[in-house]
Design a protein around this motif. Structure first.
Motif, PDB file in Angstrom:
ATOM      1  N   ALA A 282       0.834  -1.208   0.000  1.00  0.00           N
ATOM      2  CA  ALA A 282       0.000   0.000   0.000  1.00  0.00           C
ATOM      3  C   ALA A 282       0.866   1.254   0.000  1.00  0.00           C
ATOM      4  O   ALA A 282       0.511   2.273  -0.623  1.00  0.00           O
ATOM      5  N   GLU A 283       1.999   1.222   0.708  1.00  0.00           N
ATOM      6  CA  GLU A 283       2.896   2.377   0.733  1.00  0.00           C
ATOM      7  C   GLU A 283       3.505   2.652  -0.642  1.00  0.00           C
ATOM      8  O   GLU A 283       3.876   3.787  -0.944  1.00  0.00           O
ATOM      9  N   CYS A 284       3.606   1.610  -1.460  1.00  0.00           N
ATOM     10  CA  CYS A 284       4.250   1.751  -2.773  1.00  0.00           C
ATOM     11  C   CYS A 284       3.286   2.156  -3.877  1.00  0.00           C
ATOM     12  O   CYS A 284       3.712   2.616  -4.942  1.00  0.00           O
ATOM     13  N   GLU A 285       1.987   1.980  -3.632  1.00  0.00           N
ATOM     14  CA  GLU A 285       0.994   2.311  -4.653  1.00  0.00           C
ATOM     15  C   GLU A 285       1.027   3.798  -4.982  1.00  0.00           C
ATOM     16  O   GLU A 285       1.119   4.649  -4.095  1.00  0.00           O
ATOM     17  N   GLY A 286       0.956   4.094  -6.256  1.00  0.00           N
ATOM     18  CA  GLY A 286       1.001   5.468  -6.704  1.00  0.00           C
ATOM     19  C   GLY A 286       2.406   6.045  -6.757  1.00  0.00           C
ATOM     20  O   GLY A 286       2.595   7.204  -7.140  1.00  0.00           O
ATOM     21  N   VAL A 287       3.410   5.223  -6.357  1.00  0.00           N
ATOM     22  CA  VAL A 287       4.806   5.662  -6.407  1.00  0.00           C
ATOM     23  C   VAL A 287       5.592   4.765  -7.360  1.00  0.00           C
ATOM     24  O   VAL A 287       6.036   5.189  -8.420  1.00  0.00           O
ATOM     25  N   TRP A 288       5.752   3.491  -6.968  1.00  0.00           N
ATOM     26  CA  TRP A 288       6.494   2.553  -7.822  1.00  0.00           C
ATOM     27  C   TRP A 288       5.604   1.904  -8.869  1.00  0.00           C
ATOM     28  O   TRP A 288       6.087   1.349  -9.847  1.00  0.00           O
ATOM     29  N   TRP A 289       4.300   1.909  -8.641  1.00  0.00           N
ATOM     30  CA  TRP A 289       3.333   1.459  -9.644  1.00  0.00           C
ATOM     31  C   TRP A 289       2.045   2.247  -9.444  1.00  0.00           C
ATOM     32  O   TRP A 289       1.856   2.908  -8.428  1.00  0.00           O
ATOM     33  N   ASP A 290       1.194   2.204 -10.449  1.00  0.00           N
ATOM     34  CA  ASP A 290      -0.045   2.978 -10.402  1.00  0.00           C
ATOM     35  C   ASP A 290      -0.974   2.450  -9.314  1.00  0.00           C
ATOM     36  O   ASP A 290      -0.957   1.254  -8.982  1.00  0.00           O
ATOM     37  N   GLU A 291      -1.761   3.352  -8.758  1.00  0.00           N
ATOM     38  CA  GLU A 291      -2.767   2.926  -7.794  1.00  0.00           C
ATOM     39  C   GLU A 291      -3.756   1.980  -8.472  1.00  0.00           C
ATOM     40  O   GLU A 291      -4.092   2.115  -9.641  1.00  0.00           O
ATOM     41  N   ASN A 292      -4.227   1.014  -7.701  1.00  0.00           N
ATOM     42  CA  ASN A 292      -5.170   0.006  -8.201  1.00  0.00           C
ATOM     43  C   ASN A 292      -4.585  -0.774  -9.376  1.00  0.00           C
ATOM     44  O   ASN A 292      -5.299  -1.207 -10.280  1.00  0.00           O
ATOM     45  N   ASP A 293      -3.273  -0.948  -9.357  1.00  0.00           N
ATOM     46  CA  ASP A 293      -2.597  -1.747 -10.383  1.00  0.00           C
ATOM     47  C   ASP A 293      -3.168  -3.163 -10.360  1.00  0.00           C
ATOM     48  O   ASP A 293      -3.331  -3.765  -9.300  1.00  0.00           O
ATOM     49  N   SER A 294      -3.428  -3.712 -11.534  1.00  0.00           N
ATOM     50  CA  SER A 294      -4.050  -5.038 -11.622  1.00  0.00           C
ATOM     51  C   SER A 294      -3.140  -6.150 -11.119  1.00  0.00           C
ATOM     52  O   SER A 294      -3.602  -7.258 -10.832  1.00  0.00           O
ATOM     53  N   GLN A 295      -1.842  -5.871 -10.982  1.00  0.00           N
ATOM     54  CA  GLN A 295      -0.907  -6.890 -10.531  1.00  0.00           C
ATOM     55  C   GLN A 295      -0.768  -6.924  -9.010  1.00  0.00           C
ATOM     56  O   GLN A 295       0.016  -7.706  -8.473  1.00  0.00           O
ATOM     57  N   GLY A 296      -1.526  -6.083  -8.309  1.00  0.00           N
ATOM     58  CA  GLY A 296      -1.426  -6.029  -6.860  1.00  0.00           C
ATOM     59  C   GLY A 296      -1.667  -7.382  -6.204  1.00  0.00           C
ATOM     60  O   GLY A 296      -0.920  -7.804  -5.313  1.00  0.00           O
ATOM     61  N   HIS A 297      -2.728  -8.063  -6.628  1.00  0.00           N
ATOM     62  CA  HIS A 297      -3.031  -9.382  -6.070  1.00  0.00           C
ATOM     63  C   HIS A 297      -1.914 -10.364  -6.386  1.00  0.00           C
ATOM     64  O   HIS A 297      -1.564 -11.215  -5.555  1.00  0.00           O
ATOM     65  N   ASP A 298      -1.325 -10.259  -7.580  1.00  0.00           N
ATOM     66  CA  ASP A 298      -0.247 -11.156  -7.974  1.00  0.00           C
ATOM     67  C   ASP A 298       0.978 -10.968  -7.084  1.00  0.00           C
ATOM     68  O   ASP A 298       1.671 -11.938  -6.754  1.00  0.00           O
ATOM     69  N   ARG A 299       1.267  -9.727  -6.704  1.00  0.00           N
ATOM     70  CA  ARG A 299       2.423  -9.472  -5.840  1.00  0.00           C
ATOM     71  C   ARG A 299       2.260 -10.170  -4.496  1.00  0.00           C
ATOM     72  O   ARG A 299       3.186 -10.774  -3.972  1.00  0.00           O
ATOM     73  N   LEU A 300       1.062 -10.062  -3.936  1.00  0.00           N
ATOM     74  CA  LEU A 300       0.795 -10.697  -2.658  1.00  0.00           C
ATOM     75  C   LEU A 300       0.871 -12.219  -2.792  1.00  0.00           C
ATOM     76  O   LEU A 300       1.502 -12.896  -1.969  1.00  0.00           O
ATOM     77  N   ALA A 301       0.249 -12.761  -3.829  1.00  0.00           N
ATOM     78  CA  ALA A 301       0.250 -14.212  -4.034  1.00  0.00           C
ATOM     79  C   ALA A 301       1.672 -14.728  -4.248  1.00  0.00           C
ATOM     80  O   ALA A 301       2.045 -15.793  -3.736  1.00  0.00           O
ATOM     81  N   TYR A 302       2.468 -13.963  -4.981  1.00  0.00           N
ATOM     82  CA  TYR A 302       3.853 -14.362  -5.251  1.00  0.00           C
ATOM     83  C   TYR A 302       4.658 -14.433  -3.963  1.00  0.00           C
ATOM     84  O   TYR A 302       5.386 -15.397  -3.711  1.00  0.00           O
ATOM     85  N   ARG A 303       4.510 -13.430  -3.097  1.00  0.00           N
ATOM     86  CA  ARG A 303       5.285 -13.425  -1.855  1.00  0.00           C
ATOM     87  C   ARG A 303       4.825 -14.541  -0.917  1.00  0.00           C
ATOM     88  O   ARG A 303       5.644 -15.192  -0.269  1.00  0.00           O
ATOM     89  N   LEU A 304       3.530 -14.781  -0.851  1.00  0.00           N
ATOM     90  CA  LEU A 304       3.029 -15.877  -0.026  1.00  0.00           C
ATOM     91  C   LEU A 304       3.510 -17.225  -0.551  1.00  0.00           C
ATOM     92  O   LEU A 304       3.855 -18.122   0.227  1.00  0.00           O
TER      93      LEU A 304
END
Length: 287
Positions: free
Chosen positions: A134-156
Motif C-alpha cells: 500500500a505504501e508503494c501504490e502510486g509511487v512505484w506502480w499505479d494505484e489500483n494496479d491489476s498486478q497487486g493481487h499477484d504481488r501478494l500471491a507471489y510473496r506468499l
C-alpha cells in the motif's frame, strides 16, 4: 551440450529450465531422449554445468509447451549463457526477473539476509505485506494496479515454497530493532507481525532471527540490504543487492561474495542471540 563452468547466467538458465520442466510434468529422461543425450547431461544442464545450443533449447521449450513472451525470455537467457562473461556483476534486465530470483532462492541451501528498517519478505505476515504494498501504490506502480493481487500471491508462495519445504535449509535473518517498532499500516498490523515472527521461530528449527539493536556498532551494511545465498558443494555463493526501483544486481565473483559474507557476519556478531532476540520481540510486543 558441453561441460561448462557454472557461470551465473548458466545457473539461471538451468534453474529456469528445471522449473519449466516441472510445470510441464516431464521427467528428465524425456528431455534426455528428446536431445539424444543421457539423463546425466540434463542434470548438468539444470545445475548450470552444461551448455545448450539454441536448436536444443528450442526443442526443450517445444516439449515443455513454453510460448509467447516467456519463450523469448528463455531464448535470450540461453544466448547469455553461451557468451563468455567477464563482468563481476550480473544485472537481470529481462522480463519476469522476480521469477528467476525465486528460482535461485529456492535452490539455495543457506540464506543469509539483513535488511534495515523493514521485516524481510520471507518473514512478513499477510497484513504486513499488504501494508508494504500500500505504501508503494502510486509511487512505484499505479494505484489500483491489476498486478497487486499477484504481488501478494507471489510473496506468499515464496514463503510456502521455502519455509514449508521438506528440504533442510539454514536461514539466518538479522532484523533491525527499529523495524520491529515501525509505524507501518497500523498498530494492529505491527502486533500481528511480531506475533508472526514468534510463531515462525516456534515452527521452524532451522530458522534463526536475530535483532540488531539501534545502538549496535560497527555496522558495515548500515543503510542497505544484504542477501547472500549459499549452495553447499553444488555451486559458489551468490550475493544479491536489491534496488528500490529497476533491476537488481547479483554478485558471484568470490572477491565480492567474500566481502558480503564478512559484512553479514560482522552484523550477526553485533546482534542479539536467538533467545535474546525472542525476548526482545516479546518485550516490544508488550509495550
Amino acid at each position: 551440450m558441453g561441460v561448462a563452468r557454472p557461470t551465473f547466467e548458466r545457473r539461471q538458465l538451468g534453474l529456469t529450465l528445471r522449473r519449466l520442466r516441472d510445470q510441464a510434468g516431464k521427467p528428465q529422461q524425456v528431455a534426455a531422449d528428446l536431445l539424444e543425450k543421457t539423463r546425466t547431461r540434463i542434470v548438468q544442464l539444470e545445475d548450470g554445468t552444461a551448455t545448450v545450443s539454441q536448436e536444443e533449447l528450442v526443442k526443450l521449450l517445444d516439449c515443455y509447451g513454453v510460448t509467447g513472451d516467456e519463450r523469448v525470455t528463455v531464448l535470450e537467457l540461453g544466448a547469455q549463457a553461451r557468451r563468455r562473461q567477464k563482468r563481476r556483476v550480473h544485472v537481470d534486465h529481462l522480463p519476469d526477473a522476480y521469477q528467476r530470483f525465486a528460482d535461485l532462492e529456492a535452490s539455495a541451501s543457506e540464506i543469509n539476509w539483513f535488511e534495515t528498517g523493514i521485516i524481510p519478505g520471507l518473514l512478513q505476515s499477510p497484513s504486513y505485506m499488504r501494508a508494504v504494498f500500500a505504501e508503494c501504490e502510486g509511487v512505484w506502480w499505479d494505484e489500483n494496479d491489476s498486478q497487486g493481487h499477484d504481488r501478494l500471491a507471489y510473496r506468499l508462495e515464496r514463503q510456502t515454497r521455502l519455509l514449508e519445504s521438506d528440504e533442510r535449509r539454514i536461514f539466518r535473518f538479522v532484523v533491525t530493532q527499529d523495524a520491529l517498532r515501525a509505524n507501518l499500516g497500523s498498530p494492529e498490523v505491527m502486533e500481528e507481525q511480531r506475533s508472526h515472527l514468534l510463531a515462525l521461530l516456534d515452527a521452524h528449527r532451522d530458522l534463526t532471527v536475530r535483532v540488531l539493536p539501534n545502538d549496535a556498532y560497527p555496522n558495515p551494511a548500515r543503510g542497505r540490504g544484504l542477501w547472500i545465498f549459499g549452495f553447499g558443494d553444488r555451486a559458489a555463493p551468490v550475493g544479491y543487492s536489491p534496488a528500490a526501483h529497476g533491476p537488481s544486481a547479483y554478485h558471484d565473483d568470490e572477491a565480492d561474495t567474500s566481502r558480503m559474507l564478512r559484512a553479514f557476519y560482522r552484523i550477526w556478531e553485533q546482534s542479539l542471540s536467538r533467545s535474546e532476540s525472542r525476548r526482545a520481540i516479546e518485550g516490544i510486543a508488550k509495550e
